[in-house]
Design an enzyme around this catalytic site. Sequence first.
Site, PDB file in Angstrom:
ATOM      1  N   SER A 175     -32.623 -28.492  39.036  1.00 36.54           N
ATOM      2  CA  SER A 175     -31.436 -27.713  38.729  1.00 36.54           C
ATOM      3  C   SER A 175     -31.688 -26.234  38.965  1.00 36.54           C
ATOM      4  O   SER A 175     -32.709 -25.698  38.562  1.00 36.54           O
ATOM      5  CB  SER A 175     -31.014 -27.928  37.266  1.00 36.54           C
ATOM      6  OG  SER A 175     -30.013 -27.008  36.894  1.00 36.54           O
TER       7      SER A 175
ATOM      8  N   SER B 107     -30.378 -23.932  37.499  1.00 39.05           N
ATOM      9  CA  SER B 107     -30.288 -23.190  36.242  1.00 39.05           C
ATOM     10  C   SER B 107     -31.324 -23.655  35.231  1.00 39.05           C
ATOM     11  O   SER B 107     -31.181 -23.412  34.040  1.00 39.05           O
ATOM     12  CB  SER B 107     -28.886 -23.375  35.641  1.00 39.05           C
ATOM     13  OG  SER B 107     -28.628 -24.744  35.390  1.00 39.05           O
ATOM     14  N   CYS B 108     -32.381 -24.325  35.687  1.00 39.65           N
ATOM     15  CA  CYS B 108     -33.324 -24.932  34.747  1.00 39.65           C
ATOM     16  C   CYS B 108     -34.213 -23.894  34.081  1.00 39.65           C
ATOM     17  O   CYS B 108     -34.831 -24.173  33.065  1.00 39.65           O
ATOM     18  CB  CYS B 108     -34.196 -25.975  35.451  1.00 39.65           C
ATOM     19  SG  CYS B 108     -35.307 -25.281  36.691  1.00 39.65           S
ATOM     20  N   GLY B 109     -34.337 -22.698  34.667  1.00 39.16           N
ATOM     21  CA  GLY B 109     -35.122 -21.661  34.019  1.00 39.16           C
ATOM     22  C   GLY B 109     -36.595 -21.683  34.363  1.00 39.16           C
ATOM     23  O   GLY B 109     -37.346 -20.828  33.919  1.00 39.16           O
ATOM     24  N   LEU B 110     -37.038 -22.668  35.150  1.00 34.66           N
ATOM     25  CA  LEU B 110     -38.441 -22.721  35.529  1.00 34.66           C
ATOM     26  C   LEU B 110     -38.706 -21.781  36.689  1.00 34.66           C
ATOM     27  O   LEU B 110     -37.847 -21.549  37.529  1.00 34.66           O
ATOM     28  CB  LEU B 110     -38.826 -24.144  35.950  1.00 34.66           C
ATOM     29  CG  LEU B 110     -38.833 -25.210  34.853  1.00 34.66           C
ATOM     30  CD1 LEU B 110     -39.166 -26.554  35.473  1.00 34.66           C
ATOM     31  CD2 LEU B 110     -39.822 -24.877  33.758  1.00 34.66           C
TER      32      LEU B 110
END
Length: 285
Positions: A116, A118-121
Amino acid sequence: MSLVAPTIVHKISGESLIESPDLLAVEEPLEIRLGFGPVTDRQQRPVSVTMRTPGHDEELAMGFLFAEGIIQTPADIVSCRHCVQDAHKEGNVLRVELHPDVLVDWSRLERNTFTSSSCGLCGKATIDAVMALTPGPVAGDFSVDAALLHALPERVRQAQRAFAHTGGIHAAALFDASGKLVIVREDIGRHNALDKLIGAAFWQNWLPLNDFGIFLSGRIGVELVQKSWLAGVPLLAAVGAPSSLAVQMAKEAHMTLAGFVRDNRFNLYSEPARMLSQFRKAILD
């Protein structure tokens, strides 16, 4: 189920307006459920809901489950069919029965949401997560001439039945070193089209796909490189542009990545040595 749906549109050109019939790409949800566990204690659990164009649902499910590390070989699957008890959902629920010996790591499935945007990783964490599932860089000596890539967009377009009617559906095509299209799959979602293609190859026991390339009709996101890497694809080409993380992952995979493949041109972002064109010497120098 049909890939297209009829509609009426109002076409405006300058100051004129015409009412006309048109066709749209069908988009419906598909819920993938797993049947798993020993013979004496079978269980069922939903694992994903994806918006897709109906058709080749079994291949879509197998491609998705392979990319998530749930299945490794066709022998891991006992059956794959639409749930008749959910008739009110009109064939939009697919149940995949796993072999009793297949152990499902649910924690890993939950962690593998790194695709994703938008997963932030960070990019490093994303690539590390994929590398943990792969046997390493892609292998094989697959190579093609530049002229072959130049011809692919039109060749794939001619094979897209649904696109010809709607103009709003993506394609993923598997091709060999001669440029022959071996598998072509369409879907309203780029990742679904690729899952269908990989699922078809998986079921025929062709993986890893070291002797093939994949052509995509859209842009190249990191999740498409991830799926191709897991399938062992040495060359990924697309009409559109790649993201920065897609290029970074392709380099880690030692995968040749080609973008903007259209109008008799393309850009190479990684592993250019696989191109056997008249420019090979310049590439290698």
